[in-house]
Enzyme design. Structure first.
Site, PDB file in Angstrom:
ATOM      1  CD  GLU A  68      -2.549   1.118   2.764  1.00  0.00           C
ATOM      2  OE1 GLU A  68      -3.587   1.793   2.861  1.00  0.00           O
ATOM      3  OE2 GLU A  68      -2.123   0.384   3.678  1.00  0.00           O
ATOM      4  CE  LYS A  75      -7.660   1.231   3.679  1.00  0.00           C
ATOM      5  NZ  LYS A  75      -6.408   1.746   4.301  1.00  0.00           N
ATOM      6  CB  CYS A  86      -4.526  -1.475   4.477  1.00  0.00           C
ATOM      7  SG  CYS A  86      -3.706  -1.377   6.098  1.00  0.00           S
TER       8      CYS A  86
END
Length: 438
Positions: free
Chosen positions: A231, A299, A332
């Protein structure tokens, strides 16, 4: 009027009404059953009181064949199937099942509509748990289900079962059902690579990105098919804010990753910060072998630290077609919640790539298990690893070995004793809401 005469008249009227009712029911039955079932096909239900309504329609199929229909019959517990037994199954040989269906008013097709193979031994008993076909594509209004199975050593025959369950007002129409012997299938072996690296004291996004690219190039001889980077590769080590390193897609970082992908003939996934006008997203990109942008994922689960830094969440879970299979991306904090990986699994993802800063190793392995997918992380503060659908770690990168490789077989069957092939069974038995089902 004579009371006896009246009684006779009433009796005649009741009998006439009853006869007309029988005629109406018979007429309805004839309307539901057009023609005869093809040879060998029989209707079945585990209990008569939950049996669906079966019917056929001759010369009405996609190629002029006979359609097999199952309807809910107004019963919420309905469960039934069309069945046909093929008497000659050769142990060790491979068989390819193909079936097309069209469903109406079925909320969760993966759970309620099934095509499966039951292998039977010489006594007609089940030789192993059933093999469930999975949806492999749609042709117009028809969904195609397929499965390639190797007949078990104790098999002597195989039964095809086409079913509908638990849809009181739903129905399914089956067509073009085929089971043919095929050569042993060629397995899809993917050479996967992941990177553990944390740039420090870099002066720009480009410098950090270049460090990752140079590290990957040192392992070019391994000929990876897919590479996972962490990331935020454009912000790590720079000391800059997300907004300061944000860029458009396509942009400088995707261009640099494209050069690397072309050089290695590999797919590359990495996390960067995407700017779209005033909005900044934490985004993962998937670059193709020719350097093209295959797709991107924004995300969806943002921790408050990213929210307070001005990032905006995404709102979709795309799955991308590659030349080896279907790939999904997560980033994540998405690993913390089951819904994101579940959405990718429902869309058919076989491999999930996770650029991640840090997080729970247990949850990452759990997401692979519950969605029956291979999963790859590339991180700074947790394990960087390649995980199979059982949760087993196939390879791990760390400070001593910053590049890890593993060959993954996307066609590997995960067989559990007494349960069978979990890759397809997992999705047949999962209860999900209508809003997230297919």
């Amino acid at each position: 009027m004579n009371h006896r005469f009246v009684s006779v008249l009433v009796g005649i009227r009741i009998a006439l009404c009853f006869a007309l009712g029988i005629a109406a029911v018979s007429q309805q039955a004839r309307a539901d059953r057009i023609g005869d079932a093809p040879e060998g096909w029989q209707s079945w239900s585990p209990r008569d009181e939950i049996a669906p309504r079966f019917s056929v329609a001759a010369r009405a199929g996609r190629k002029g064949g006979t359609l097999l229909r199952i309807a809910g019959n107004g019963n919420p517990g309905v469960h039934g199937a069309w069945r046909k037994t093929m008497e000659k199954a050769v142990p060790g040989r491979y068989y390819h099942l193909v079936a097309y269906y069209r469903a109406e008013r079925v909320a969760n097709e993966r759970r309620s509509v099934s095509a499966r193979l039951d292998w039977l031994d010489e006594k007609g008993k089940r030789a192993r748990p059933p093999d469930y076909a999975s949806d492999t594509g749609k042709e117009g209004e028809w969904m195609r289900l397929e499965y390639v199975a190797q007949a078990p050593e104790n098999a002597r025959s195989v039964r095809i079962e086409l079913s509908l369950a638990w849809e009181r007002s739903g129905s399914v129409t089956w067509d073009d059902i085929r089971l043919v012997e095929v050569p042993p299938p060629r397995e899809r072996i993917v050479r996967a690579m992941t990177i553990y690296h944390r740039p420090k004291g870099t002066k720009s996004a480009q410098e950090s990105v270049d460090q990752f690219c140079r590290l990957v190039e040192t392992a070019a001889a391994a000929r990876p098919d897919v590479i996972c980077l962490p990331e935020g590769i454009s912000v790590i080590g720079t000391g800059k804010s997300y907004a300061e390193v944000s860029e458009s897609i396509p942009g400088p970082t995707t261009s640099r990753l494209g050069e690397l992908a072309r050089k290695l003939n590999s797919y590359i996934a990495a996390g960067i910060y995407e700017r779209d006008a005033a909005i900044v997203y934490n985004t993962a990109v998937l670059i193709g072998r020719r350097g093209e942008i295959v797709g991107k994922y924004r995300k969806t689960h943002l921790p408050y630290e990213e929210v307070e830094a001005g990032l905006t969440p995404g709102d979709s879970f795309p799955v991308f077609e590659t030349d080896f299979g279907k790939v999904g991306l997560l980033i994540c904090w998405d690993i913390q919640f089951p819904e994101a990986a579940r959405a990718l699994g429902l869309a058919g993802a076989e491999l999930i790539l996770v650029p991640i800063w840090g997080g729970s190793e247990v949850l990452a392995r759990g997401r692979a298990i519950e969605n029956h997918a291979f999963l790859i992380t590339s991180s700074y503060d947790m394990k960087t690893f390649i995980v199979d659908p059982t949760g087993a770690v196939l390879a791990e990168a760390n400070t001593r070995q910053p590049v890890a490789m593993a060959e993954i077989n996307l066609d590997r069957k995960i067989i559990q004793p007494w349960l069978g092939d979990m890759k397809t069974r997992t999705w047949k038995e999962r209860a999900v809401s209508a809003s997230t089902s297919r």
